[in-house]
Design a protein around this motif. Sequence first.
Motif, PDB file in Angstrom:
ATOM      1  N   GLY A 151      29.882  52.069  41.977  1.00  0.00           N
ATOM      2  CA  GLY A 151      28.908  51.657  40.982  1.00  0.00           C
ATOM      3  C   GLY A 151      29.495  51.101  39.705  1.00  0.00           C
ATOM      4  O   GLY A 151      28.881  50.246  39.056  1.00  0.00           O
ATOM      5  N   TYR A 152      30.674  51.565  39.314  1.00  0.00           N
ATOM      6  CA  TYR A 152      31.240  51.166  38.015  1.00  0.00           C
ATOM      7  C   TYR A 152      32.753  51.231  38.092  1.00  0.00           C
ATOM      8  O   TYR A 152      33.321  52.177  38.654  1.00  0.00           O
ATOM      9  N   ILE A 153      33.411  50.211  37.530  1.00  0.00           N
ATOM     10  CA  ILE A 153      34.872  50.186  37.414  1.00  0.00           C
ATOM     11  C   ILE A 153      35.212  49.723  36.005  1.00  0.00           C
ATOM     12  O   ILE A 153      34.830  48.627  35.591  1.00  0.00           O
ATOM     13  N   GLY A 154      35.919  50.565  35.253  1.00  0.00           N
ATOM     14  CA  GLY A 154      36.335  50.208  33.900  1.00  0.00           C
ATOM     15  C   GLY A 154      37.811  50.479  33.706  1.00  0.00           C
ATOM     16  O   GLY A 154      38.377  51.386  34.329  1.00  0.00           O
ATOM     17  N   ALA A 155      38.444  49.691  32.838  1.00  0.00           N
ATOM     18  CA  ALA A 155      39.876  49.861  32.596  1.00  0.00           C
ATOM     19  C   ALA A 155      40.160  49.766  31.101  1.00  0.00           C
ATOM     20  O   ALA A 155      39.647  48.887  30.407  1.00  0.00           O
ATOM     21  N   MET A 156      40.996  50.676  30.605  1.00  0.00           N
ATOM     22  CA  MET A 156      41.320  50.747  29.192  1.00  0.00           C
ATOM     23  C   MET A 156      42.441  49.777  28.843  1.00  0.00           C
ATOM     24  O   MET A 156      43.306  49.479  29.669  1.00  0.00           O
ATOM     25  N   GLY A 157      42.434  49.300  27.598  1.00  0.00           N
ATOM     26  CA  GLY A 157      43.494  48.435  27.107  1.00  0.00           C
ATOM     27  C   GLY A 157      42.966  47.447  26.089  1.00  0.00           C
ATOM     28  O   GLY A 157      41.759  47.259  25.932  1.00  0.00           O
ATOM     29  N   SER A 158      43.882  46.795  25.396  1.00  0.00           N
ATOM     30  CA  SER A 158      43.506  45.797  24.399  1.00  0.00           C
ATOM     31  C   SER A 158      43.038  44.519  25.085  1.00  0.00           C
ATOM     32  O   SER A 158      43.141  44.368  26.313  1.00  0.00           O
ATOM     33  N   ARG A 159      42.588  43.555  24.298  1.00  0.00           N
ATOM     34  CA  ARG A 159      42.205  42.259  24.862  1.00  0.00           C
ATOM     35  C   ARG A 159      43.404  41.599  25.538  1.00  0.00           C
ATOM     36  O   ARG A 159      43.267  41.004  26.614  1.00  0.00           O
ATOM     37  N   ARG A 160      44.557  41.689  24.890  1.00  0.00           N
ATOM     38  CA  ARG A 160      45.753  41.073  25.472  1.00  0.00           C
ATOM     39  C   ARG A 160      46.106  41.744  26.796  1.00  0.00           C
ATOM     40  O   ARG A 160      46.435  41.056  27.776  1.00  0.00           O
ATOM     41  N   THR A 161      46.040  43.076  26.809  1.00  0.00           N
ATOM     42  CA  THR A 161      46.306  43.793  28.048  1.00  0.00           C
ATOM     43  C   THR A 161      45.329  43.374  29.136  1.00  0.00           C
ATOM     44  O   THR A 161      45.709  43.172  30.302  1.00  0.00           O
ATOM     45  N   HIS A 162      44.082  43.235  28.763  1.00  0.00           N
ATOM     46  CA  HIS A 162      43.063  42.815  29.725  1.00  0.00           C
ATOM     47  C   HIS A 162      43.382  41.436  30.303  1.00  0.00           C
ATOM     48  O   HIS A 162      43.309  41.228  31.528  1.00  0.00           O
ATOM     49  N   GLU A 163      43.754  40.496  29.438  1.00  0.00           N
ATOM     50  CA  GLU A 163      44.054  39.139  29.909  1.00  0.00           C
ATOM     51  C   GLU A 163      45.245  39.137  30.861  1.00  0.00           C
ATOM     52  O   GLU A 163      45.211  38.489  31.918  1.00  0.00           O
ATOM     53  N   HIS A 164      46.306  39.855  30.512  1.00  0.00           N
ATOM     54  CA  HIS A 164      47.482  39.934  31.388  1.00  0.00           C
ATOM     55  C   HIS A 164      47.124  40.613  32.705  1.00  0.00           C
ATOM     56  O   HIS A 164      47.592  40.195  33.778  1.00  0.00           O
ATOM     57  N   ARG A 165      46.300  41.656  32.618  1.00  0.00           N
ATOM     58  CA  ARG A 165      45.912  42.394  33.812  1.00  0.00           C
ATOM     59  C   ARG A 165      45.120  41.496  34.770  1.00  0.00           C
ATOM     60  O   ARG A 165      45.371  41.475  35.982  1.00  0.00           O
ATOM     61  N   VAL A 166      44.175  40.738  34.225  1.00  0.00           N
ATOM     62  CA  VAL A 166      43.369  39.845  35.066  1.00  0.00           C
ATOM     63  C   VAL A 166      44.239  38.763  35.691  1.00  0.00           C
ATOM     64  O   VAL A 166      44.076  38.413  36.868  1.00  0.00           O
ATOM     65  N   ASP A 167      45.183  38.208  34.926  1.00  0.00           N
ATOM     66  CA  ASP A 167      46.092  37.194  35.478  1.00  0.00           C
ATOM     67  C   ASP A 167      46.882  37.754  36.660  1.00  0.00           C
ATOM     68  O   ASP A 167      47.032  37.087  37.696  1.00  0.00           O
ATOM     69  N   ARG A 168      47.374  38.963  36.519  1.00  0.00           N
ATOM     70  CA  ARG A 168      48.177  39.559  37.592  1.00  0.00           C
ATOM     71  C   ARG A 168      47.309  39.901  38.804  1.00  0.00           C
ATOM     72  O   ARG A 168      47.766  39.807  39.948  1.00  0.00           O
ATOM     73  N   LEU A 169      46.063  40.288  38.563  1.00  0.00           N
ATOM     74  CA  LEU A 169      45.169  40.556  39.684  1.00  0.00           C
ATOM     75  C   LEU A 169      44.841  39.268  40.438  1.00  0.00           C
ATOM     76  O   LEU A 169      44.756  39.268  41.673  1.00  0.00           O
TER      77      LEU A 169
END
Length: 408
Positions: A292-310
């Motif tokens: 139902g829900y997936i959330g991940a902690m981190g800054s905006r920069r962390t989020h951007e890097h994380r999405v790129d790697r995914l």
Amino acid sequence: MLNIADSLYRWCREARPFALATVIHVSGSAPMPPGTSLAVGTDGEAVGSISGGCVEGAVYELCTQILESGEPPVRASFGYSDDDAFAVGLTCGGELEVLVQRIDPLDQPHLPTALEQVSTGMPLSVAQVIDGPRRLLGRTLSVLGGGSAYDGTLGSQLTDRTVATQVGALLRAGRTTRVEIGGDADAGPEKLTLLVHTHAPPPHMLIFGAVDFAAALSQAGRFLGYRVTVCDARPVFATAERFPHADEVVADWPHRYLERAEVDARTAICVLTHDAKFDIPLLRVALGLPVGYIGAMGSRRTHEHRVDRLREAGVPEEHLARLHSPIGLDLGAHTPEETAVSITAEIIAHTNNGTGLPLSRVPGPIHGPVPAARLSSPASATGSEKAGAGPDAPSCVRPERPMSAIGG
């Protein structure tokens, strides 16, 4: 009726008839959801509530009348009256419809078994006829366990099998809702409207990362009725002593644990590690699961890097759109406890298709379907238009509301 299962089971064991009033439809700001019941015993004892006090007296009298007279089930509506300030109605302005029936445990011998299962914590659903032929009104059929077995009858074997199949799916999803069946050769000749009452195990909250934020979130999750698991690959941090509010603490690699965990459409996954060596393998697994829900902690920069790697790992865009990252609503949270409120607030809003706006800024009824105007409000925006748990944390695209029982 399952909200008062313990009392009803006691009356059934004593073979005592009772009158049962069940909310079968609500609109506007009615305080109680469909499926909520009030019952009156032969000695006048009342258990449960259907309106928080607004119409209890009138419903009690109707129950007493039905119980003493043995009359067939009746449906009654209650709403706010502008013309008569002293009329029986809901002061909150909503409307509700109630089905009132007399139940003799000897006439529905499967019902005590169903109520006993609820009392012992076993999952089941009870399908109750709320519209259809008068002779079937109020009749129930119980679907037990994983949905493969049922007890009771709604008039024919074909109807019973059809109902059991549909109700079994609702039981696995943990949903209480209305269902219409019948009226054709495949599902049975008689058209029925059913209210399916579901009692399911608590939903599961999986928290990855044995950090201070996880300790606060596990406490908040348990308060909301989740079965909470905390998982971390580092045994020195993943200990029961550090997470006394968790139901389970696991020392294992997060992605490896998630691959074998039991999840469903009510499961909430919260990734608090913000460490790529844990996050990327974990989110690759999580984003492909029907949760139902997936959330991940981190800054905006962390989020951007994380999405790129995914993306580099082959995660499709439609899966990435399910990710709430940075996690939480913009409450200006700083402490672990405040962040836990931010995260759980987003889970609640997401599950119930809420906007996250203050109620003073939201038009329409407080309870009930969300108007289209609310869905296009600023708090419903996606991507960089939404702010998360920290001062620089946006949420990602929110998918359509899943089948869920978070809160009934």
